[in-house]
Each structure stands twice: as structure tokens, then as C-alpha cells.
Design an enzyme around this catalytic site. Structure first.
Site, mmCIF file in Angstrom:
data_model
loop_
_atom_site.group_PDB
_atom_site.id
_atom_site.type_symbol
_atom_site.label_atom_id
_atom_site.label_comp_id
_atom_site.label_asym_id
_atom_site.label_seq_id
_atom_site.Cartn_x
_atom_site.Cartn_y
_atom_site.Cartn_z
ATOM 1 N N ARG A 1 0.847 -1.190 0.000
ATOM 2 C CA ARG A 1 0.000 0.000 0.000
ATOM 3 C C ARG A 1 0.886 1.245 0.000
ATOM 4 O O ARG A 1 1.893 1.308 0.707
ATOM 5 C CB ARG A 1 -0.917 0.026 1.233
ATOM 6 C CG ARG A 1 -2.016 -1.035 1.219
ATOM 7 C CD ARG A 1 -3.052 -0.756 0.148
ATOM 8 N NE ARG A 1 -4.151 -1.715 0.140
ATOM 9 C CZ ARG A 1 -4.198 -2.825 -0.576
ATOM 10 N NH1 ARG A 1 -3.162 -3.144 -1.355
ATOM 11 N NH2 ARG A 1 -5.241 -3.624 -0.532
ATOM 12 N N GLU B 1 -2.539 7.720 -5.817
ATOM 13 C CA GLU B 1 -2.344 6.994 -7.072
ATOM 14 C C GLU B 1 -3.196 7.616 -8.172
ATOM 15 O O GLU B 1 -4.367 7.915 -7.927
ATOM 16 C CB GLU B 1 -2.714 5.514 -6.906
ATOM 17 C CG GLU B 1 -1.717 4.744 -6.077
ATOM 18 C CD GLU B 1 -1.936 3.235 -6.138
ATOM 19 O OE1 GLU B 1 -2.976 2.781 -6.681
ATOM 20 O OE2 GLU B 1 -1.071 2.495 -5.648
ATOM 21 N N HIS C 1 1.170 -0.085 -10.072
ATOM 22 C CA HIS C 1 0.287 -0.956 -9.273
ATOM 23 C C HIS C 1 -0.101 -2.194 -10.100
ATOM 24 O O HIS C 1 -1.288 -2.523 -10.222
ATOM 25 C CB HIS C 1 -0.961 -0.195 -8.827
ATOM 26 C CG HIS C 1 -1.626 -0.794 -7.622
ATOM 27 N ND1 HIS C 1 -2.363 -0.057 -6.728
ATOM 28 C CD2 HIS C 1 -1.667 -2.081 -7.152
ATOM 29 C CE1 HIS C 1 -2.835 -0.846 -5.774
ATOM 30 N NE2 HIS C 1 -2.410 -2.084 -6.006
#
Length: 324
Positions: free
Chosen positions: A244, A273, A292
Site C-alpha cells: 500500500r 495513485e 500498481h
């Protein structure tokens, strides 16, 4: 079966076609629009189930879904779901905790090896023309430039969090001859493991050449790795975060890379993000940045889609039988 008796499932985001095929064979599938408009609210109002990926699912959304019985999370974490609201409203939440384990573990080992071998650094040097035909052999030039790599064998890997993904990383790392230690206060200490456990995170940091993070996000984990923690790492250490974004203080990480205290790092997750295109992350030295995508393999996406849809279908079938 009459149409009004067939359960309706709202898809917040697209999933792999294998999951869609399975879902449509048992349910009516409504695809949610990207914006919260009238159609969005209409779909929520009639949904028996919702399947989400990274989109937040809030208490307000749940209250707009009076028929909602189950939320399926296409992925392992639940930090984008208001779990307390779901419990209060009697809505079941299911996830796919094992579906992407192998893919993420492979990612961690891949970037660890890339950084040990200094692949990003030497690739950039080669592209800049720093090697020449008149300066002797390429291996000799690599040596003289101080660009030699390190072997994985004998390297000390520290895992912060040793659940399914962390434990799989450990298995792969041990096969490469790495020495693996983990810090995870939630693990059962009576269970025998192939890697060592420590009771203090600072101890783990101070004796690890590579540290990989495998813990959930949330306010209590904000900046778990900051300047103090980075300074505890041995000079030349490597940090990997595919868990995370909020776990790592990005400013402190950039400073540690620029000073040379860290020899490299890899980030697959960010806060926020995606990172801003003007972020200082993009100019930090020896930093591998990916969008990601550690879990984004064809195999993992198939598993996540079929596992979440299977759980949702089974729950809705059982719910219906219980009320006959």
C-alpha cells in the site's frame, strides 16, 4: 425462472471474461457507469450483489442499495470497503485473498534481483554512451565504473508482514539461498516455519539487506517506513513496496536514495495513485516505478474473477434456498 427472481449483480469495474461468463450464467449483470449519475443510483437500488475492484464502496452507497446482500472484492484487501457499515447493515463481504499471491511474490523477487544486479542503473549508463570500444572489455568497464552487482545467495531479506504473500516471497527467496527474517506480530509463534521471526521491527530493519512490505494499509500504518526507519537499514540496502502506498514516506525515501544510503528501491503503489507526473519520484536515482501492476497477470486476473464470482453466486443461491 421469472426475470424478477433472478439475482442482479452490479459490476463496478470490468473483470476477466471468465468471471463475466460465470456470472451471466446465473445472474443478471448490470455494469455501473463511471460517474455517479441517475443510472448509477438505479443500478445500486436493485442490486442483490456488488463486485468491486479498487473503487471505494461507502456506507452511503450501501444505504442506496436496499436489496444488497453481498459485496465481492476482486482482490485481497478490504481497505476500500466500509466494513463497519457493511456489518451494521448485515451485508456480507468476500475477497480473493490467495488469487494474486504468486503473481505479487514473483514481482517482489523480480525487482529485488533487478536491483541487486543494478539492471536499471547499468541500462541507463549503457544508453547514455558511458561504455566505449576503446576502453577495454565491457566487464572491465563495468568493474572500473563501480557498477558490479550482488548475488541473491547469502543476501538478508526482511519481510514486514508474513501472511500469504510474504510467506510465498520467503519460499522463493530461500530457494535462491537468501536468509529470510520476518516481523509479523499477528503470526502464530507455535507454528513451525522455514524462516526466522523477530519480535521487533527495528531489529528486522537493522539486519536486512532487502526489506519488502506485506501489510495492509489504513491510518495505523501511515508512514510505517519513514526517515527513522530508513536510517536503521544498513548502508546499501533495498526497499520494496508492493503493498500500500501510504506505508512509505515518499519524501524520506527519495532523500535516502539521493544520499546513497539506499542502493535502490521499488514502488508499485503510491499515495496518491497515480503519482503526479511532476513528482520527485521520477527523478530519484535507482528507483523502479511500476503502476500498481504486481498482481496484474493473466493468471491472477482469471483466478480473482472466477473466485469472487463463485463466492457471490454461491452466497446468493444459499440465501434464496434459506428463504424458500
Amino acid at each position: 425462472m421469472p426475470v424478477d427472481e433472478i439475482p442482479r449483480v452490479a459490476l463496478m469495474e470490468s473483470i476477466h471474461p471468465m468471471g463475466i461468463e460465470l456470472l451471466t450464467s446465473h445472474c443478471i449483470v448490470d455494469r455501473m457507469p463511471a460517474e455517479e449519475n441517475e443510472e448509477f443510483e438505479k443500478i445500486l437500488a436493485r442490486a442483490d450483489a456488488v463486485i468491486i475492484r479498487s473503487t471505494p464502496f461507502t456506507e452511503e452507497m450501501m444505504k442506496k442499495s436496499p436489496k444488497l446482500k453481498i459485496i465481492g472484492r476482486h482482490g485481497a484487501g478490504t481497505d476500500n470497503i466500509d466494513l463497519s457499515a457493511a456489518e451494521k447493515l448485515g451485508i456480507k463481504v468476500v475477497t480473493t485473498p490467495q488469487a494474486n499471491t504468486g503473481s505479487v511474490a514473483e514481482y517482489v523477487l523480480t525487482v529485488a534481483l533487478m536491483l541487486l544486479k543494478r539492471i536499471p542503473e547499468v541500462t541507463s549508463s549503457l544508453r547514455r554512451g558511458n561504455f566505449s570500444s576503446g576502453a577495454g572489455s565491457l566487464p572491465g568497464q563495468v568493474d572500473r565504473a563501480g557498477l558490479t552487482g550482488r548475488e541473491a545467495n547469502g543476501t538478508r531479506l526482511g519481510l514486514i508482514g508474513a501472511g500469504a504473500i510474504g510467506a510465498t516471497v520467503a519460499q522463493h527467496a530461500l530457494q535462491l539461498g537468501m536468509h529470510v527474517t520476518a516481523y509479523d506480530p499477528f503470526l502464530d509463534r507455535t507454528k513451525e516455519r522455514s524462516f526466522a521471526l523477530v519480535d521487533d521491527m527495528d531489529e528486522l530493519l537493522s539486519c536486512s539487506d532487502i526489506v519488502s512490505l506485506h501489510v495492509p494499509g489504513g491510518p495505523e500504518s501511515q508512514n510505517l517506513i519513514g526517515r527513522r526507519e530508513l536510517e536503521l537499514l544498513p548502508p546499501g540496502a533495498i526497499l520494496i513496496n508492493a503493498a500500500r502506498g501510504e506505508l512509505v514516506d515518499q519524501t524520506a525515501l527519495i532523500a535516502a536514495l539521493e544520499s546513497g544510503h539506499l542502493s535502490g528501491a521499488a514502488l508499485d503503489v503510491y499515495a496518491p495513485e497515480p503519482p503526479d507526473t511532476n513528482s520527485a519520484l521520477f527523478s530519484a536515482p535507482n528507483l523502479v516505478l511500476t503502476p500498481h501492476m504486481a498482481a496484474m497477470t493473466e493468471e491472477a486476473l482469471k483466478r480473482m474473477s472466477t473466485q469472487v464470482t463463485t463466492q457471490v453466486i454461491q452466497f446468493l443461491d444459499e440465501y434464496k434456498r434459506d428463504r424458500l
